[in-house]
Motif scaffolding. Structure first.
Motif, PDB file in Angstrom:
ATOM      1  N   GLU A 238      23.474 -40.982  48.241  1.00  0.00           N
ATOM      2  CA  GLU A 238      24.430 -41.444  47.234  1.00  0.00           C
ATOM      3  C   GLU A 238      25.765 -41.725  47.917  1.00  0.00           C
ATOM      4  OE1 GLU A 238      24.404 -41.650  43.772  1.00  0.00           O
ATOM      5  OE2 GLU A 238      22.242 -41.267  43.647  1.00  0.00           O
ATOM      6  N   LYS A 239      26.253 -42.953  47.756  1.00  0.00           N
ATOM      7  CA  LYS A 239      27.517 -43.305  48.394  1.00  0.00           C
ATOM      8  C   LYS A 239      28.678 -42.491  47.814  1.00  0.00           C
ATOM      9  CE  LYS A 239      26.714 -47.788  47.936  1.00  0.00           C
ATOM     10  NZ  LYS A 239      26.848 -49.256  47.978  1.00  0.00           N
TER      11      LYS A 239
ATOM     12  N   GLU B  28      18.146 -45.103  51.920  1.00  0.00           N
ATOM     13  CA  GLU B  28      18.445 -45.499  50.533  1.00  0.00           C
ATOM     14  C   GLU B  28      18.695 -44.303  49.628  1.00  0.00           C
ATOM     15  OE1 GLU B  28      17.740 -48.724  48.892  1.00  0.00           O
ATOM     16  OE2 GLU B  28      17.552 -49.803  50.797  1.00  0.00           O
ATOM     17  N   SER B  29      18.159 -43.155  50.011  1.00  0.00           N
ATOM     18  CA  SER B  29      18.234 -42.012  49.106  1.00  0.00           C
ATOM     19  C   SER B  29      19.637 -41.399  49.063  1.00  0.00           C
ATOM     20  CB  SER B  29      17.218 -40.955  49.530  1.00  0.00           C
ATOM     21  OG  SER B  29      17.610 -40.392  50.753  1.00  0.00           O
TER      22      SER B  29
ATOM     23  N   HIS C  88      24.136 -44.395  53.370  1.00  0.00           N
ATOM     24  CA  HIS C  88      23.473 -45.480  52.652  1.00  0.00           C
ATOM     25  C   HIS C  88      23.585 -46.759  53.471  1.00  0.00           C
ATOM     26  CE1 HIS C  88      22.463 -48.342  49.506  1.00  0.00           C
ATOM     27  NE2 HIS C  88      21.833 -47.329  48.934  1.00  0.00           N
TER      28      HIS C  88
ATOM     29  N   ASP D 109      26.633 -48.950  52.928  1.00  0.00           N
ATOM     30  CA  ASP D 109      27.953 -48.330  52.926  1.00  0.00           C
ATOM     31  C   ASP D 109      28.801 -48.898  54.065  1.00  0.00           C
ATOM     32  OD1 ASP D 109      30.164 -46.627  52.885  1.00  0.00           O
ATOM     33  OD2 ASP D 109      28.934 -44.968  52.097  1.00  0.00           O
TER      34      ASP D 109
END
Length: 728
Positions: free
Chosen positions: A271-272, A268-269, A237, A240
């Motif tokens: 997930e952190k 952007e897709s 991300h 991050d």
RNA sequence: GGACGCUUAGCUCAGUGGUAGAGCGACUCGUUUACACCGAGUAGGCCGGAAGUCCGAUCCUUCCAGCGUCCACCA
């Protein structure tokens, strides 16, 4: 008392008889211009019937949909509008082919390749024809006042021509292109399958967390380590902080003895919070990864083939499951495996073969949703003729400008939400039944045309079109397009469409797209979405669940009128209806009640009163009350139909006929008829109330009302009588 | 995971910011020359749970639960 009239009303005989009479008189045929010279001057009300799929027989949901629309159509017709309501059926490519293939598999243990393309299509066509016949009978028995002279089938010659013309024009406008896409591949069935044919099984699997190599800075997690030999990137991300410093770096690595090249990208897709917050990108074998690769221009090596076997390095030829063991033990040996977790995961499985689906890239045809083109002509507000627009803008403007009114706000929300997230539309399907793509190849040459190009050696694209491509043309392909027909001029855009909410995106939006591109028009002015019928347990009726109810069975038991009325009073427009047989039964009793009201009136009134045009007056309090009630009922029913409150409308007319006219006034009339001063006027009131009731009830219960109307001595059809107006 | 919808009498569903409605079913009585596929009545609901706004909420707001649908599917 005339003894010829039976005490009980028998709907089945009457309904057949009335249907025949309507057919012969052609009163629902909109092309008979000679019948009424005023017809062409009238306001038009046009609709298409959402064409049912030829995948078997109709279920009660279709009966509901047909009834709803027929109520609206009959009402509009009685209001004096020029009506056109077009019947049709859809080939439903995938659904129909899957259905027939399943049967063949079961009975003959053969698959599509055993039969070959020609034979399979022949079999499917045969099935479709049979099923079409059954469906049409069912629709007719429901009393739908369709113009059968305009019947259309999605695969008939005219529609075929329309589809090819549409494809060609969009291709020439540069809106149709060919490109790779990830598809669901069934390694056992050796075919692509659609999302509808997948079942998801919740399984426990291992989630492995590891690094590609000792030098690589970021650990990733996956349930499929073997696919990592196809990775070309690690996505993190953009916000991050753990990984920000690595973004843009590239690494040459040896993973499981196979060289790979990894770039760190920000997307952007990602997930952190999932796994390590870093995603190993395997473009060729994951939908999400494919899109990431798109955005970052990454290579997409295919490392699994059509037989679910590996194609690289020393893993070449190994099954994916074997390769996974090899990779995992290599990771362990190298000390790269950081942890193993058990997680629940949805595994995609082929409904028919039970095989685990592999995702593979395949060449597909697409409609470009965002590419601008010059629209030669447009009536859509906000889009000028000759301007540059995209299909997406057409879909948005058509609704946001109000040219298409989606009457329920919640469905409008769903529509816009969908448009906002819309991607290019994949229109090719690897099946054989349907409109074959009008593209021909010869060596490197590609040609798009309606007919096979001249010269030797041209081969047509093997794929067929997504069924919604042809359905998208439906409002105008049924009116003669691509000819510039008079019908098209008179009846398009159509007035209203009333589909189930399930196909808002699938169908409604595609029609808006197609109509906008090809005609510069919206396909319809209003969308009124209805709910669906469910069984007692709230489950959908579906072929696969096997809980379908044959409407014909209900018709034979209670009559089409009762079925319609029962369905109509079931729930408000847009809400789901739970099917209740008792309600239908109650409406059969209601039909019988009306029949006996009629018998009473015939027995107690002079023959000339039945056809008298003399207006009754209110002489007694009872007279006054019933005439007032009638007026209120007319007002309320009319208002309710206009507002699509068909449940309320049907209940109001039910209430009036049974509890006002029968229970109150007819009882009162028994004394009034004996009073010579009141007798004639009382008869006039009875007849007047009955006739007005018949008109108000006709859209809901067309058969019995038409039948009684005839028995009263009318020479004209009730279906084309004038709708009553209230005095107030 | 995201969005949306539903939850009102035994059942199927309406409905409204001001003391709850229909049909079916149940029960009582009646009638048997329009209709027993009938008539007149009766019983039945703290309008899913909690909190809030309001003089007042089933109806508005928030949260929760159950059910359902659509969309996206998580490496």
């Amino acid at each position: 008392m005339e003894t010829t009239l039976p005490k009980n009303y028998d709907p089945v005989l009457v309904e057949d008889e009335i249907n025949k009479k309507w057919d012969e008189a052609k009163i629902f045929v909109s092309s008979v211009e000679g019948v009424d010279p005023e017809l062409n001057k009238r306001e038009v009300f046009s609709m298409v019937l959402p064409p049912p799929n030829v995948t078997g027989v109709l279920h009660i949901g279709h009966a509901y949909e047909d009834s709803l629309q027929d109520v609206l159509i009959r009402y509009q017709r009685m209001c004096g509008k020029k009506i056109i309501w077009i019947p049709g059926t859809d080939s439903a490519a995938i659904a129909t082919q899957a259905r027939v293939e399943k049967d063949i598999q079961k009975e003959e243990h053969k698959n599509r390749y055993d039969l070959g393309r020609e034979e399979l299509v022949r079999r499917i066509t045969e099935f479709a024809l049979k099923s079409e016949k059954v469906i049409l009978t069912q629709v007719k028995r429901m009393g739908a006042s369709l113009d059968w002279s305009r019947y259309a089938y999605a695969l008939d010659e005219k529609r075929q021509f329309a589809v090819y013309t549409a494809f060609k024009r969009m291709y020439e406008a540069g809106l149709i292109y060919r490109g790779n896409r990830i598809v669901n591949w069934d390694p056992k069935g050796q075919t692509t399958i659609s999302d509808d044919e997948i079942i998801y099984e919740d399984r426990q699997t291992q989630l492995y967390t590891f690094k590609y190599s000792k030098d690589f800075p970021i650990a990733i997690s996956t349930t499929r380590p073997e696919t990592k030999v196809g990775d070309t990137a690690v996505a993190v991300h953009p916000d991050d902080i753990r990984y920000k410093k690595y973004i843009g770096q590239e690494f040459d690595l040896i993973f499981c003895d196979i060289p790979i090249h990894i770039k760190i990208v920000a997307d952007e897709s990602v997930e952190k919070d999932f796994g390590t917050g870093a995603l190993g990108v395997t473009p060729a074998h994951s939908q999400v990864d494919w899109e990431i690769a798109d955005r970052h221009n990454l290579p997409r090596p295919q490392i699994i083939n059509e037989y679910a076997k590996m194609t690289v390095g020393h893993l070449d030829g190994k099954k994916v499951s074997e390769a996974r063991e090899v990779v995992v033990s290599w990771l362990k040996d190298q000390g790269l495996l950081e942890k193993e977790d058990k997680i629940q995961q949805n595994v995609s499985i082929s409904e028919r073969t039970g095989a685990i689906i592999e995702l593979l890239p395949k060449l597909q045809w697409w409609v470009d949703i965002n590419k601008k083109f010059t629209i030669p002509y447009s009536e859509i507000p906000g889009i000028k003729s000759g301007s540059q627009v995209s299909l997406n803008e057409i879909m948005r403007e058509s609704v946001s400008s109000g040219a298409v009114k989606i009457s329920q706000e919640r469905f409008q929300k769903i529509y816009f939400h969908w448009i906002d997230n819309l991607k290019d539309w994949c229109i090719s399907r690897q099946i054989w039944f349907g409109h074959r793509i009008p593209i021909w190849y010869r060596g490197d040459e590609v040609c798009c045309d309606i007919k096979i190009p001249k010269g030797e050696g041209w081969v047509q694209d093997p794929d067929t079109l997504d069924t919604w491509f042809s359905s998208g043309l439906w409002t105008f392909s049924t009116l003669g397009w691509p000819e510039k027909s008079q019908d098209l001029k008179n009846f398009h855009p159509t007035s209203l469409i009333s589909p189930a909410y399930e196909i808002l995106q699938l169908w409604i939006s595609r029609m808006i797209l197609m109509s906008g591109f090809h005609l510069g028009q919206v396909p319809f002015r209003e969308v009124m979405i209805h709910g669906i019928v469910r069984d007692k347990n709230g489950r959908k009726f579906s072929k696969s669940l096997g809980n379908g109810i044959d409407p014909v069975e209900m018709i034979e038991k209670y009559g089409a009128d009762a079925l319609r009325m029962g369905l109509m009073s079931g729930a408000a427009f847009g809400n789901d209806v739970k099917f209740d047989e008792d309600q239908v039964k109650g409406m059969k009793h209601f039909a019988n009640k009306l029949w006996n009201i009629f018998r009473f009136i015939v027995a107690n009134c002079d023959k000339n009163i039945l056809q008298s045009v003399q207006q009754p007056v209110a002489l007694t309090p009872e007279d006054k009350l019933i005439l007032q009630d009638l007026d209120d009922t007319i007002k309320k029913v009319t208002g309710d139909i206009k507002n699509f409150s068909l449940n309320n409308a049907s209940q109001t007319i039910y209430q009036f006929i049974w509890h006002n006219l029968a229970d109150k006034y007819i009882e009162a009339s028994k004394t009034q008829l004996k009073d010579s001063a009141l007798a004639k006027n009382t008869q006039l009131i009875l007849v007047h109330c009955l006739k007005q009731s018949l008109k108000l009830l006709h859209p809901f219960m067309p058969f019995i009302t038409e039948y009684i109307w005839g028995l009263l001595g009318s020479k004209t059809f009730l279906a084309i009588e004038k709708w009553p107006t209230s005095k107030s």
